[in-house]
Design a protein around this motif. Structure first.
Motif, mmCIF file in Angstrom:
data_model
loop_
_atom_site.group_PDB
_atom_site.id
_atom_site.type_symbol
_atom_site.label_atom_id
_atom_site.label_comp_id
_atom_site.label_asym_id
_atom_site.label_seq_id
_atom_site.Cartn_x
_atom_site.Cartn_y
_atom_site.Cartn_z
ATOM 1 N N TYR A 59 0.846 -1.190 0.000
ATOM 2 C CA TYR A 59 0.000 0.000 0.000
ATOM 3 C C TYR A 59 0.883 1.242 0.000
ATOM 4 O O TYR A 59 1.843 1.340 0.767
ATOM 5 N N ARG A 60 0.517 2.187 -0.848
ATOM 6 C CA ARG A 60 1.307 3.412 -1.036
ATOM 7 C C ARG A 60 0.381 4.622 -1.002
ATOM 8 O O ARG A 60 -0.768 4.551 -1.443
ATOM 9 N N LEU A 61 0.887 5.740 -0.475
ATOM 10 C CA LEU A 61 0.106 6.964 -0.479
ATOM 11 C C LEU A 61 -0.227 7.389 -1.908
ATOM 12 O O LEU A 61 0.601 7.253 -2.813
ATOM 13 N N SER A 62 -1.415 7.922 -2.091
ATOM 14 C CA SER A 62 -1.805 8.453 -3.393
ATOM 15 C C SER A 62 -1.052 9.756 -3.661
ATOM 16 O O SER A 62 -0.447 10.351 -2.762
ATOM 17 N N GLU A 63 -1.090 10.185 -4.908
ATOM 18 C CA GLU A 63 -0.423 11.431 -5.280
ATOM 19 C C GLU A 63 -0.932 12.598 -4.456
ATOM 20 O O GLU A 63 -0.174 13.485 -4.076
ATOM 21 N N ARG A 64 -2.230 12.593 -4.178
ATOM 22 C CA ARG A 64 -2.817 13.693 -3.394
ATOM 23 C C ARG A 64 -2.179 13.795 -2.016
ATOM 24 O O ARG A 64 -1.916 14.892 -1.520
ATOM 25 N N LEU A 65 -1.916 12.655 -1.390
ATOM 26 C CA LEU A 65 -1.361 12.667 -0.041
ATOM 27 C C LEU A 65 0.153 12.821 -0.032
ATOM 28 O O LEU A 65 0.734 13.099 1.025
ATOM 29 N N LEU A 66 0.810 12.659 -1.176
ATOM 30 C CA LEU A 66 2.242 12.921 -1.221
ATOM 31 C C LEU A 66 2.535 14.387 -0.929
ATOM 32 O O LEU A 66 3.563 14.727 -0.329
ATOM 33 N N GLU A 67 1.635 15.277 -1.331
ATOM 34 C CA GLU A 67 1.796 16.694 -1.018
ATOM 35 C C GLU A 67 1.683 16.921 0.489
ATOM 36 O O GLU A 67 2.409 17.728 1.062
ATOM 37 N N ARG A 68 0.792 16.196 1.128
ATOM 38 C CA ARG A 68 0.673 16.290 2.588
ATOM 39 C C ARG A 68 1.955 15.808 3.262
ATOM 40 O O ARG A 68 2.407 16.400 4.250
ATOM 41 N N GLN A 69 2.549 14.750 2.734
ATOM 42 C CA GLN A 69 3.804 14.280 3.301
ATOM 43 C C GLN A 69 4.905 15.318 3.135
ATOM 44 O O GLN A 69 5.712 15.536 4.049
ATOM 45 N N ARG A 70 4.929 15.984 1.978
ATOM 46 C CA ARG A 70 5.937 17.023 1.756
ATOM 47 C C ARG A 70 5.783 18.143 2.782
ATOM 48 O O ARG A 70 6.766 18.617 3.353
ATOM 49 N N VAL A 128 3.060 16.653 15.432
ATOM 50 C CA VAL A 128 3.219 16.982 14.013
ATOM 51 C C VAL A 128 2.235 18.062 13.602
ATOM 52 O O VAL A 128 2.595 19.015 12.896
ATOM 53 N N ARG A 129 0.976 17.934 14.021
ATOM 54 C CA ARG A 129 -0.012 18.950 13.664
ATOM 55 C C ARG A 129 0.400 20.324 14.182
ATOM 56 O O ARG A 129 0.192 21.343 13.516
ATOM 57 N N HIS A 130 0.996 20.354 15.351
ATOM 58 C CA HIS A 130 1.407 21.644 15.906
ATOM 59 C C HIS A 130 2.624 22.201 15.171
ATOM 60 O O HIS A 130 2.707 23.410 14.923
ATOM 61 N N LEU A 131 3.552 21.338 14.810
ATOM 62 C CA LEU A 131 4.730 21.806 14.074
ATOM 63 C C LEU A 131 4.354 22.403 12.723
ATOM 64 O O LEU A 131 5.019 23.315 12.233
ATOM 65 N N VAL A 132 3.280 21.895 12.119
ATOM 66 C CA VAL A 132 2.833 22.448 10.847
ATOM 67 C C VAL A 132 2.458 23.920 10.996
ATOM 68 O O VAL A 132 2.577 24.701 10.049
ATOM 69 N N THR A 133 2.031 24.331 12.188
ATOM 70 C CA THR A 133 1.629 25.718 12.412
ATOM 71 C C THR A 133 2.764 26.596 12.944
ATOM 72 O O THR A 133 2.547 27.784 13.201
ATOM 73 N N ASP A 134 3.958 26.038 13.112
ATOM 74 C CA ASP A 134 5.103 26.845 13.556
ATOM 75 C C ASP A 134 5.435 27.869 12.471
ATOM 76 O O ASP A 134 5.687 27.493 11.326
ATOM 77 N N PRO A 135 5.470 29.162 12.775
ATOM 78 C CA PRO A 135 5.789 30.151 11.738
ATOM 79 C C PRO A 135 7.238 30.117 11.267
ATOM 80 O O PRO A 135 7.570 30.730 10.256
ATOM 81 N N VAL A 136 8.119 29.420 11.989
ATOM 82 C CA VAL A 136 9.538 29.301 11.618
ATOM 83 C C VAL A 136 10.129 30.696 11.389
ATOM 84 O O VAL A 136 10.619 31.024 10.303
ATOM 85 N N LEU A 137 10.067 31.501 12.411
ATOM 86 C CA LEU A 137 10.594 32.859 12.339
ATOM 87 C C LEU A 137 12.085 32.867 12.648
ATOM 88 O O LEU A 137 12.606 31.960 13.301
ATOM 89 N N PRO A 138 12.787 33.921 12.218
ATOM 90 C CA PRO A 138 14.191 34.078 12.627
ATOM 91 C C PRO A 138 14.288 34.181 14.141
ATOM 92 O O PRO A 138 13.363 34.675 14.809
ATOM 93 N N SER A 139 15.398 33.725 14.689
ATOM 94 C CA SER A 139 15.549 33.711 16.147
ATOM 95 C C SER A 139 15.414 35.102 16.753
ATOM 96 O O SER A 139 14.963 35.253 17.894
ATOM 97 N N GLU A 140 15.763 36.141 15.972
ATOM 98 C CA GLU A 140 15.677 37.505 16.489
ATOM 99 C C GLU A 140 14.244 37.925 16.798
ATOM 100 O O GLU A 140 14.025 38.883 17.572
ATOM 101 N N LEU A 141 13.275 37.241 16.220
ATOM 102 C CA LEU A 141 11.877 37.639 16.373
ATOM 103 C C LEU A 141 11.099 36.723 17.323
ATOM 104 O O LEU A 141 9.894 36.911 17.503
ATOM 105 N N LEU A 142 11.780 35.754 17.923
ATOM 106 C CA LEU A 142 11.105 34.775 18.765
ATOM 107 C C LEU A 142 11.277 35.094 20.245
ATOM 108 O O LEU A 142 12.295 35.681 20.658
ATOM 109 N N PRO A 143 10.308 34.687 21.070
ATOM 110 C CA PRO A 143 10.485 34.817 22.521
ATOM 111 C C PRO A 143 11.651 33.948 22.999
ATOM 112 O O PRO A 143 12.086 33.023 22.305
ATOM 113 N N ALA A 144 12.127 34.243 24.181
ATOM 114 C CA ALA A 144 13.206 33.433 24.763
ATOM 115 C C ALA A 144 12.714 32.003 24.989
ATOM 116 O O ALA A 144 11.531 31.759 25.224
#
Length: 245
Positions: free
Chosen positions: A74-85, A207-223
């Motif tokens: 069993y393999r992920l469909s093309e549609r879900l490969l984008e989700r994996q990316r 994983v769901r929470h990491l998807v919402t991480d804005p990935v900001l530069p360290s200069e703009l993040l709280p300690a």
């Protein structure tokens, strides 16, 4: 408008497991995203999922277009490969040294219906942009990622240096303290969870929470920003699951 609203720290987003969610999580975590049915049966046993339940779920997932089946694999469909990316990028985002500029995207398309507008907003949010006002999206220009061809005719892109101090601008666009509180709650959850099913559910929430991480530069993040720690514990768990497979 504030984007990427996380769940509250008291509710880290744990969801009950189903055979479908377990199969998808397993396949989203392996490369290439495919497993023989015998490995899937063995992998779901610790979660109390019977072989008959798994086979019924696999059949439904093939019918729904979630999976492709060939020779018992069993393999992920093309549609879900984008989700994996997107999931891979959430766990290991590609960044560059920030030079103080901001990526700015202006929506230029008009005459689109509510469903199309909602789809466009979801796509821009998925690119970790935040909406300053309707039709104007931005973020620090520190991410390395391809720009979807589907957006080429719908938007114009610029880089800019805002007059407003960048830390204040970032704080107005993303609820950083709330995100950090939820991340800390998840770290505590995975540290105290032992049952395989509970750990699986906890790391799915990670994983769901990491998807919402804005990935900001360290200069703009709280300690003491907890995203690196959250990524590290997930990487350890993923290695553990892959070793078992």
């Amino acid at each position: 408008m504030r984007m990427n609203e996380p769940r509250s720290a008291a509710d880290p987003g744990l969801r009950p497991l189903s055979a479908r969610s377990v199969v998808l999580s397993l396949l989203l975590g392996v490369h290439p995203p495919e497993l023989p049915v015998r490995d899937l049966i063995r992998s779901v046993e610790p979660f109390g999922i019977a072989g008959s339940t798994l086979r019924a779920a696999l059949s439904r997932m093939v019918t729904a277009g979630d999976l492709r089946r060939a020779d018992g694999v069993y393999r992920l469909s093309e549609r879900l490969l984008e989700r994996q990316r997107r999931q891979d990028e959430a766990v290991h985002p590609s960044t560059r040294t920030w030079d103080g500029t901001w990526e700015t995207v202006v929506v230029t398309a008009t005459g689109r219906g509510p469903a199309e507008r909602a789809e466009l907003r979801a796509e821009l949010s998925g690119l970790r942009l935040a909406e300053l006002r309707e039709g104007v999206w931005l973020r620090p220009a520190n991410l390395v990622r391809p720009w979807p061809c589907s957006l080429a005719d719908l938007t114009e892109r610029f880089t800019a240096r805002p007059e407003r101090p960048s830390p204040a601008l970032a704080a107005s666009l993303w609820p950083l303290d709330d995100w950090a509180d939820t991340a800390e709650s998840l770290l505590a959850q995975v540290a105290r969870t032992e049952r395989p099913a509970d750990r699986f559910a906890a790391f799915a929430a990670v994983v769901r929470h990491l998807v919402t991480d804005p990935v900001l530069p360290s200069e703009l993040l709280p300690a003491n920003w907890p995203a690196p720690a959250l990524r590290a514990v997930y990487a350890d768990y993923r290695a553990e699951v892959l070793a078992a497979l």
